[in-house]
Design an enzyme around this catalytic site. Sequence first.
Site, PDB file in Angstrom:
ATOM      1  N   THR A   1      13.776   4.940   9.613  1.00 38.39           N
ATOM      2  CA  THR A   1      15.448   4.143   9.966  1.00 38.39           C
ATOM      3  C   THR A   1      14.616   2.447   9.789  1.00 38.39           C
ATOM      4  O   THR A   1      13.742   2.605   9.028  1.00 38.39           O
ATOM      5  CB  THR A   1      15.952   3.732  11.354  1.00 38.39           C
ATOM      6  OG1 THR A   1      16.573   4.718  12.069  1.00 38.39           O
ATOM      7  CG2 THR A   1      16.949   3.123  11.393  1.00 38.39           C
TER       8      THR A   1
ATOM      9  N   ASN B   1      -6.462  -9.488  -7.942  1.00 36.47           N
ATOM     10  CA  ASN B   1      -6.190 -10.863  -6.070  1.00 36.47           C
ATOM     11  C   ASN B   1      -7.581 -11.100  -5.378  1.00 36.47           C
ATOM     12  O   ASN B   1      -7.906 -12.144  -5.104  1.00 36.47           O
ATOM     13  CB  ASN B   1      -5.893  -9.733  -5.187  1.00 36.47           C
ATOM     14  CG  ASN B   1      -6.651  -8.477  -5.692  1.00 36.47           C
ATOM     15  OD1 ASN B   1      -6.599  -8.010  -6.014  1.00 36.47           O
ATOM     16  ND2 ASN B   1      -7.856  -8.427  -4.260  1.00 36.47           N
TER      17      ASN B   1
ATOM     18  N   HIS C   1       4.312 -10.335   3.032  1.00 34.70           N
ATOM     19  CA  HIS C   1       3.599 -10.903   3.349  1.00 34.70           C
ATOM     20  C   HIS C   1       2.806 -11.808   2.602  1.00 34.70           C
ATOM     21  O   HIS C   1       1.830 -12.816   3.278  1.00 34.70           O
ATOM     22  CB  HIS C   1       2.668 -10.748   4.804  1.00 34.70           C
ATOM     23  CG  HIS C   1       1.271  -9.695   4.248  1.00 34.70           C
ATOM     24  ND1 HIS C   1       0.466  -9.864   4.269  1.00 34.70           N
ATOM     25  CD2 HIS C   1       1.015  -8.148   3.958  1.00 34.70           C
ATOM     26  CE1 HIS C   1      -0.631  -8.938   3.890  1.00 34.70           C
ATOM     27  NE2 HIS C   1      -0.082  -8.139   3.871  1.00 34.70           N
TER      28      HIS C   1
ATOM     29  N   THR D   1       0.462  -1.257   0.180  1.00 35.05           N
ATOM     30  CA  THR D   1      -0.105   0.022   0.083  1.00 35.05           C
ATOM     31  C   THR D   1       0.636   1.658  -0.204  1.00 35.05           C
ATOM     32  O   THR D   1       0.456   2.140  -0.454  1.00 35.05           O
ATOM     33  CB  THR D   1      -1.640   0.245   0.958  1.00 35.05           C
ATOM     34  OG1 THR D   1      -1.468  -1.203   1.223  1.00 35.05           O
ATOM     35  CG2 THR D   1      -2.143   1.241   1.202  1.00 35.05           C
TER      36      THR D   1
ATOM     37  N   CYS E   1      -9.584  -6.964   2.046  1.00 35.55           N
ATOM     38  CA  CYS E   1      -9.817  -5.499   2.794  1.00 35.55           C
ATOM     39  C   CYS E   1     -10.996  -5.277   2.817  1.00 35.55           C
ATOM     40  O   CYS E   1     -11.143  -3.785   3.492  1.00 35.55           O
ATOM     41  CB  CYS E   1      -8.388  -4.900   2.081  1.00 35.55           C
ATOM     42  SG  CYS E   1      -6.754  -5.477   1.430  1.00 35.55           S
TER      43      CYS E   1
ATOM     44  N   GLN F   1       0.484  -9.671  -6.208  1.00 36.49           N
ATOM     45  CA  GLN F   1      -0.012 -11.077  -6.238  1.00 36.49           C
ATOM     46  C   GLN F   1       0.736 -12.555  -7.222  1.00 36.49           C
ATOM     47  O   GLN F   1       0.303 -13.847  -7.045  1.00 36.49           O
ATOM     48  CB  GLN F   1      -1.326 -11.734  -6.644  1.00 36.49           C
ATOM     49  CG  GLN F   1      -2.336 -10.719  -5.550  1.00 36.49           C
ATOM     50  CD  GLN F   1      -2.405 -11.194  -4.068  1.00 36.49           C
ATOM     51  OE1 GLN F   1      -2.036 -12.653  -4.030  1.00 36.49           O
ATOM     52  NE2 GLN F   1      -3.234 -10.637  -2.583  1.00 36.49           N
TER      53      GLN F   1
ATOM     54  N   SER G   1       4.477  -7.381  -2.187  1.00 34.70           N
ATOM     55  CA  SER G   1       4.848  -7.280   0.034  1.00 34.70           C
ATOM     56  C   SER G   1       4.755  -8.171   0.318  1.00 34.70           C
ATOM     57  O   SER G   1       4.464  -9.552  -0.707  1.00 34.70           O
ATOM     58  CB  SER G   1       2.775  -7.155   0.275  1.00 34.70           C
ATOM     59  OG  SER G   1       2.600  -6.821   1.216  1.00 34.70           O
TER      60      SER G   1
HETATM   61  N1  PLP Z   1      -2.324  -4.940  -3.810  1.00 38.40           N
HETATM   62  C1  PLP Z   1      -2.618  -6.029  -3.581  1.00 38.40           C
HETATM   63  C2  PLP Z   1      -3.280  -7.194  -5.218  1.00 38.40           C
HETATM   64  C3  PLP Z   1      -2.535  -6.951  -2.905  1.00 38.40           C
HETATM   65  O1  PLP Z   1      -3.797  -7.785  -2.940  1.00 38.40           O
HETATM   66  C4  PLP Z   1      -2.813  -6.537  -1.988  1.00 38.40           C
HETATM   67  C5  PLP Z   1      -3.065  -7.256  -0.694  1.00 38.40           C
HETATM   68  O2  PLP Z   1      -4.269  -7.783  -0.254  1.00 38.40           O
HETATM   69  C6  PLP Z   1      -2.110  -5.434  -1.871  1.00 38.40           C
HETATM   70  C7  PLP Z   1      -2.240  -4.347  -3.030  1.00 38.40           C
HETATM   71  C8  PLP Z   1      -2.058  -4.363  -0.104  1.00 38.40           C
HETATM   72  O3  PLP Z   1      -0.646  -4.961   0.342  1.00 38.40           O
HETATM   73  P1  PLP Z   1       0.035  -4.217   1.938  1.00 38.40           P
HETATM   74  O4  PLP Z   1      -1.416  -5.194   2.586  1.00 38.40           O
HETATM   75  O5  PLP Z   1       1.274  -5.043   1.610  1.00 38.40           O
HETATM   76  O6  PLP Z   1      -0.280  -3.216   1.980  1.00 38.40           O
END
Ligand code: PLP
Length: 379
Positions: free
Chosen positions: A233, A149, A197, A71, A320, A177, A195
């Site tokens: 940092t 996603n 995670h 994000t 989300c 993704q 990302s």
């Molecule tokens: N972009 C896509 C395609 C995602 O699936 C996600 C998370 O659901 C994000 C961006 C956002 O990632 P983050 O949680 O690292 O901000």
Amino acid sequence: MIYLDSAATTPVFEEIINNQSKWIKEYFANPNSLHPDGQKSRIALEEARRYFAGLIDCLDEEEVIFTSCATESNNTIIKGLAESNPEKKHIVISPIEHKSVLMPVKYLAKKGYKVDFLKIDSQGKIDLDHLKKIINPKTLFVGTIHVNNETGVIQDIAEIGKICREKEVPFFSDIVQSFGKIDIPFKYLDFFSVSGHKINAPKGIGLLKINKNIDITPLLHGGGQENGFRSGTENVVEAIALKEATQNWIENKKNLWEKFKKLEKLLINGLRENIPEIKVVSENNKVPYITTVLFPEVTGQEMVVALGRKGIDVSSGSACSTGSPMPSHVLLAYGFSEKDALSGVRFSFGFYTEEEEIIKAISAVVETYKKLKLFSSFS
Ligand code: PLP
């Protein structure tokens, strides 16, 4: 629990969990300090950066920026380009972007930017002729997600990148993704976001690739870290974790792809045999590890809650927006009705998903759906 929500997030790799406290102790010092402990952290951070620069064929390591999440990366690209190029007030994106792209673009639209959404077909593929037509001298950037996603559909970002290069417009792709999981034509992307995670690294680490030949203003100003592009940092420990997680995915990419193909087939066939009325969104040209299925006469949210009670984790719409009663903007963009767009359930597989879990999930989904449909007032 059976976890089929890897597109939302993933469990951290055991090796990373086991090493994390060692890294926290070893690399506690600020990598910007000139003393030996600081330089130890600096070396580890730069080693991680060098790994990513090599992976993405980037000759200039300074174009690899560590951030806190995708994000942040997406916001940096979108707002940073706008800030640096105020004469360009036209933006082109697909209608199936993640909210972390849609919302900063919407923010700019409120400030007077003209936004054109690319046409997509019923399978979710971007219309390249439309792209060629709508780029104009005022276009700030073109942004398209690589793998969606919610549906898993793959966009031809090499072709999109070539078109943008011909028209001399920066091209940016959200590759959250797809990173580590499928081949990515990095050389056609001026900017991209990753990302941690989503690939079994901890939360709190992301990557941003920039093109230093294109003016972009940083989102965060301060100590000038990350070559001035991202002050604050640096999170050395999580940069190392991101490198380790990426390596693990890349080393196992081929086998995981084969596993995901098998699991996808098993899931779709199993559901279809028992519930012929389901609709699978985008069956072709997609990754096998993300699949959205529409279950007529029930809502995706009802399914998620009921399946959760049976020990199955799935999601409806994007993670989300869970909790919001809005139909998925992605499914609406595909041309589905509001009712259909509310009935989607996303199944997404990860590193650890097993065949037996899919078999159990199919029975639970079939049973849950049949029960919910009997009592459904959703029409
Ligand atoms: N972009 C896509 C395609 C995602 O699936 C996600 C998370 O659901 C994000 C961006 C956002 O990632 P983050 O949680 O690292 O901000």
